[in-house]
Design an enzyme around this catalytic site. Structure first.
Site, PDB file in Angstrom:
ATOM      1  N   GLU A 162       0.791  -1.235   0.000  1.00  0.00           N
ATOM      2  CA  GLU A 162       0.000   0.000   0.000  1.00  0.00           C
ATOM      3  C   GLU A 162       0.820   1.280   0.000  1.00  0.00           C
ATOM      4  O   GLU A 162       0.638   2.155   0.847  1.00  0.00           O
ATOM      5  CB  GLU A 162      -0.982  -0.041   1.185  1.00  0.00           C
ATOM      6  CG  GLU A 162      -1.879  -1.274   1.114  1.00  0.00           C
ATOM      7  CD  GLU A 162      -2.800  -1.455   2.317  1.00  0.00           C
ATOM      8  OE1 GLU A 162      -2.738  -0.642   3.251  1.00  0.00           O
ATOM      9  OE2 GLU A 162      -3.568  -2.433   2.315  1.00  0.00           O
ATOM     10  N   ASN A 203       2.113  -4.582  -3.464  1.00  0.00           N
ATOM     11  CA  ASN A 203       0.697  -4.943  -3.296  1.00  0.00           C
ATOM     12  C   ASN A 203      -0.090  -3.693  -2.898  1.00  0.00           C
ATOM     13  O   ASN A 203       0.356  -2.926  -2.045  1.00  0.00           O
ATOM     14  CB  ASN A 203       0.661  -5.992  -2.165  1.00  0.00           C
ATOM     15  CG  ASN A 203      -0.661  -6.677  -1.976  1.00  0.00           C
ATOM     16  OD1 ASN A 203      -1.252  -7.160  -2.935  1.00  0.00           O
ATOM     17  ND2 ASN A 203      -1.126  -6.748  -0.729  1.00  0.00           N
ATOM     18  N   HIS A 239     -10.352  -5.755  -2.808  1.00  0.00           N
ATOM     19  CA  HIS A 239     -11.433  -5.661  -1.811  1.00  0.00           C
ATOM     20  C   HIS A 239     -12.573  -4.908  -2.496  1.00  0.00           C
ATOM     21  O   HIS A 239     -12.573  -3.677  -2.540  1.00  0.00           O
ATOM     22  CB  HIS A 239     -10.953  -4.920  -0.561  1.00  0.00           C
ATOM     23  CG  HIS A 239      -9.905  -5.676   0.180  1.00  0.00           C
ATOM     24  ND1 HIS A 239     -10.167  -6.880   0.812  1.00  0.00           N
ATOM     25  CD2 HIS A 239      -8.591  -5.429   0.368  1.00  0.00           C
ATOM     26  CE1 HIS A 239      -9.051  -7.322   1.377  1.00  0.00           C
ATOM     27  NE2 HIS A 239      -8.080  -6.476   1.123  1.00  0.00           N
ATOM     28  N   GLU A 267      -6.138 -10.371  -2.412  1.00  0.00           N
ATOM     29  CA  GLU A 267      -6.979 -10.272  -1.204  1.00  0.00           C
ATOM     30  C   GLU A 267      -8.458 -10.169  -1.574  1.00  0.00           C
ATOM     31  O   GLU A 267      -9.218  -9.415  -0.961  1.00  0.00           O
ATOM     32  CB  GLU A 267      -6.562  -9.052  -0.358  1.00  0.00           C
ATOM     33  CG  GLU A 267      -5.096  -9.054   0.029  1.00  0.00           C
ATOM     34  CD  GLU A 267      -4.681  -7.882   0.913  1.00  0.00           C
ATOM     35  OE1 GLU A 267      -5.557  -7.201   1.481  1.00  0.00           O
ATOM     36  OE2 GLU A 267      -3.470  -7.660   1.039  1.00  0.00           O
ATOM     37  N   ASP A 269     -12.193 -10.068  -1.894  1.00  0.00           N
ATOM     38  CA  ASP A 269     -13.490 -10.279  -1.239  1.00  0.00           C
ATOM     39  C   ASP A 269     -14.479  -9.297  -1.857  1.00  0.00           C
ATOM     40  O   ASP A 269     -14.089  -8.282  -2.434  1.00  0.00           O
ATOM     41  CB  ASP A 269     -13.458 -10.198   0.300  1.00  0.00           C
ATOM     42  CG  ASP A 269     -12.760  -8.982   0.869  1.00  0.00           C
ATOM     43  OD1 ASP A 269     -12.745  -7.929   0.209  1.00  0.00           O
ATOM     44  OD2 ASP A 269     -12.233  -9.087   1.995  1.00  0.00           O
TER      45      ASP A 269
HETATM   46  O1  9MR Z   1      -7.330  -9.225   7.552  1.00  0.00           O
HETATM   47  C1  9MR Z   1      -6.545  -8.343   8.301  1.00  0.00           C
HETATM   48  C2  9MR Z   1      -7.281  -7.998   9.575  1.00  0.00           C
HETATM   49  O2  9MR Z   1      -7.414  -9.135  10.398  1.00  0.00           O
HETATM   50  C3  9MR Z   1      -6.560  -6.885  10.297  1.00  0.00           C
HETATM   51  O3  9MR Z   1      -7.322  -6.469  11.415  1.00  0.00           O
HETATM   52  C4  9MR Z   1      -6.361  -5.720   9.342  1.00  0.00           C
HETATM   53  C5  9MR Z   1      -5.673  -4.543   9.982  1.00  0.00           C
HETATM   54  O4  9MR Z   1      -5.431  -3.555   9.039  1.00  0.00           O
HETATM   55  O5  9MR Z   1      -5.602  -6.171   8.251  1.00  0.00           O
HETATM   56  C6  9MR Z   1      -6.302  -7.076   7.511  1.00  0.00           C
HETATM   57  O6  9MR Z   1      -5.648  -7.368   6.294  1.00  0.00           O
HETATM   58  C7  9MR Z   1      -5.338  -6.263   5.466  1.00  0.00           C
HETATM   59  C8  9MR Z   1      -4.133  -6.639   4.669  1.00  0.00           C
HETATM   60  O7  9MR Z   1      -3.077  -6.980   5.524  1.00  0.00           O
HETATM   61  C9  9MR Z   1      -3.709  -5.530   3.738  1.00  0.00           C
HETATM   62  N1  9MR Z   1      -4.800  -5.086   2.915  1.00  0.00           N
HETATM   63  C10 9MR Z   1      -6.026  -4.772   3.597  1.00  0.00           C
HETATM   64  C11 9MR Z   1      -6.454  -5.941   4.473  1.00  0.00           C
HETATM   65  C12 9MR Z   1      -7.785  -5.630   5.149  1.00  0.00           C
HETATM   66  O8  9MR Z   1      -7.662  -4.600   6.069  1.00  0.00           O
END
Ligand code: 9MR
Length: 456
Positions: A162, A203, A239, A267, A269
């Site tokens: 990011e 990513n 997402h 990722e 969803d």
């Molecule tokens: O799925 C992850 C969640 O359990 C955490 O609380 C969250 C914190 O930011 O991160 C989530 O995964 C993220 C990923 O590492 C990077 N892209 C966004 C995802 C969703 O927030």
């Protein structure tokens, strides 16, 4: 940010239960159609199908499903800096090791996630005031240690996560502010040195279609390639929101491929406003199919990873209030229509996931909650069939007790609840529905899965 997952258990209950998908019926649909597991379909296309996982859940149905259906695992949180080095110099590899071992035991790849990010850093790192030299050393050491630990065992690393703002400018982060844009090349170079076999990715999210942010990523990758910096791939997180798959997705994947890098959807969803219904679930199936098909159509698209395979292990309800049901399996590990959309895009028949014609189905949702209780609602719908007198049964979670019901007469024995029609609503006509509600008290402290309602 683990704390964000540790919502109060009542809030969590609502988040889970509000996503209740339709449950069963007088004529049960088969759990799976004739298609082989997703990982076999994907392999036949030369693609990888992955899921993010939580290490502690990798047993029972969760573990069986992750192993059977997916050819790649991404630790959802276990490899993030705050997880592996919560205190400076004190490492905790337990969950990351567990996931890597599980993958090896089941012939699965692992995507490492993630080395350099602005989020989920340990307090000692995020709150420290570092000179550029110190920060650079911390970055070098972290990557050497973590990538080195799993050398030869991981297929890919999300090295930088990011890095961009929505308008395509660089995100102002600990790394950018301390080291300038060069932190990206430095991290990639460090990672290559620590594991020459792992594919190195950048990513990001909201880079699935052609837009300002994905164009900034494109320009970065192009210039890294021109400078000879090791970069093997881009991760498009994906997402997404129901009905909003970018029309330029395949074109965007193709333009990165044409630069000479791999692309992965890392990722995926697709969230919807709750409660889910059959129309939304059908749209979600079409959306999942479209996303996976876009990857399948481009040779250099390595594959697709879903960000949690079950709605009971998704970040969405915790973060987007009122949204959920974003993954291909419901909270009870039943494949949703989305699962069959993925199968279809991977060359399977995609048959399944829709209730058989001529069925009455019931769905359960929580419509309100408070400290000590909640209000639930069950809707019975018939299509191609009808009911004369109905009875709906389910099993409550520990500590839940029905206290009052309307439009039904309910009784509870232990955890088993049975509600039968009131004098005036026993008939559910073909094409019609009946709804009843209840209040329940709740004294549990854990997460409760959404009950499956059985009609009889
Ligand atoms: O799925 C992850 C969640 O359990 C955490 O609380 C969250 C914190 O930011 O991160 C989530 O995964 C993220 C990923 O590492 C990077 N892209 C966004 C995802 C969703 O927030």
């Amino acid at each position: 940010m683990r704390t964000s997952r540790a919502l109060s258990s009542t809030a969590r209950l609502t988040a889970l239960a509000a996503g209740a998908a339709a449950a069963l019926t007088l004529a049960a649909p088969a759990a799976h159609a004739a298609d082989p597991p997703l990982r076999d379909l994907a392999a036949a296309q030369g693609k990888v199908i992955g899921t993010a996982v939580t290490g502690s859940k990798l047993t029972g149905t969760y573990g069986d499903t992750a192993a059977r259906e997916f050819s790649s695992l991404t630790p959802g949180n276990a490899m993030k800096w705050e997880s592996v080095e919560p205190t400076r110099g004190t490492y905790n590899w337990a969950e990351a090791d567990q996931i890597v071992d599980f993958a090896a035991a089941h012939g699965q790849q692992v995507r490492g996630h993630t080395l350099v990010w602005h989020s989920q850093n340990p307090g000692w790192l995020a709150d420290g005031s570092w000179t550029a030299a110190q920060l650079g050393q911390l970055l070098d050491d972290h990557i050497a240690t973590e990538v080195g630990r799993y050398k030869g065992r991981l297929a890919a690393w999300d090295v930088v996560n990011e890095p961009f703002n929505e308008d395509g400018t660089y995100r102002q982060t600990l790394w950018y502010n301390g080291l300038g844009t060069d932190y990206i090349a430095r991290a990639l170079t460090d990672a290559r040195a620590a594991d020459p076999a792992a594919k190195l990715y950048i990513n990001d999210y909201n880079v699935e279609g052609v837009n300002a942010k994905s164009t900034a990523l494109y320009n970065l990758v192009k210039s890294l390639k021109e400078r000879g910096v090791p970069i093997d791939g881009v991760g498009l997180q994906a997402h997404l929101i129901l009905g909003q798959v970018p029309s330029t997705l395949q074109q965007n994947i193709q333009r990165f491929a044409d630069l000479g890098v791999d692309v992965a959807l890392t990722e995926l969803d697709i969230r919807m406003q709750l409660p889910a219904d059959t129309t939304k679930l059908a749209q979600q199936k079409a959306d999942y199919q479209a996303v996976v098909a876009a990857c399948a159509a481009v040779t250099r698209c390595a594959g697709v990873t879903v960000w949690g395979f079950t709605d009971s292990d998704s970040w969405v309800p915790d973060v987007f209030q009122g949204y959920g049901a974003a993954t291909p399996y419901d909270e009870n590990y039943r494949p949703k229509p989305a699962y069959y959309g993925i199968a279809k895009a991977l060359g399977g028949s995609g048959d399944g996931g829709t209730p058989p014609a001529g069925a009455c189905t019931a769905s359960y949702s929580v419509v309100n909650q408070w400290n000590t209780g909640f209000t639930g609602q069950v809707r019975i719908s018939c299509s191609g069939a009808a009911l004369a007198n109905w009875k709906a049964s389910w099993t409550f979670g520990a500590g839940q007790r029905i206290s009052q019901a309307w439009n039904a007469t309910c009784a509870q024995t232990g955890a088993a609840v049975t509600c039968s029609n009131a004098s005036y609503n026993g008939t559910v006509p073909d094409g019609g529905s009946v709804t009843f509600g209840f209040n329940a008290t709740w004294s549990g402290s854990g997460e409760n899965p959404v009950p499956v309602v059985t009609l009889g």
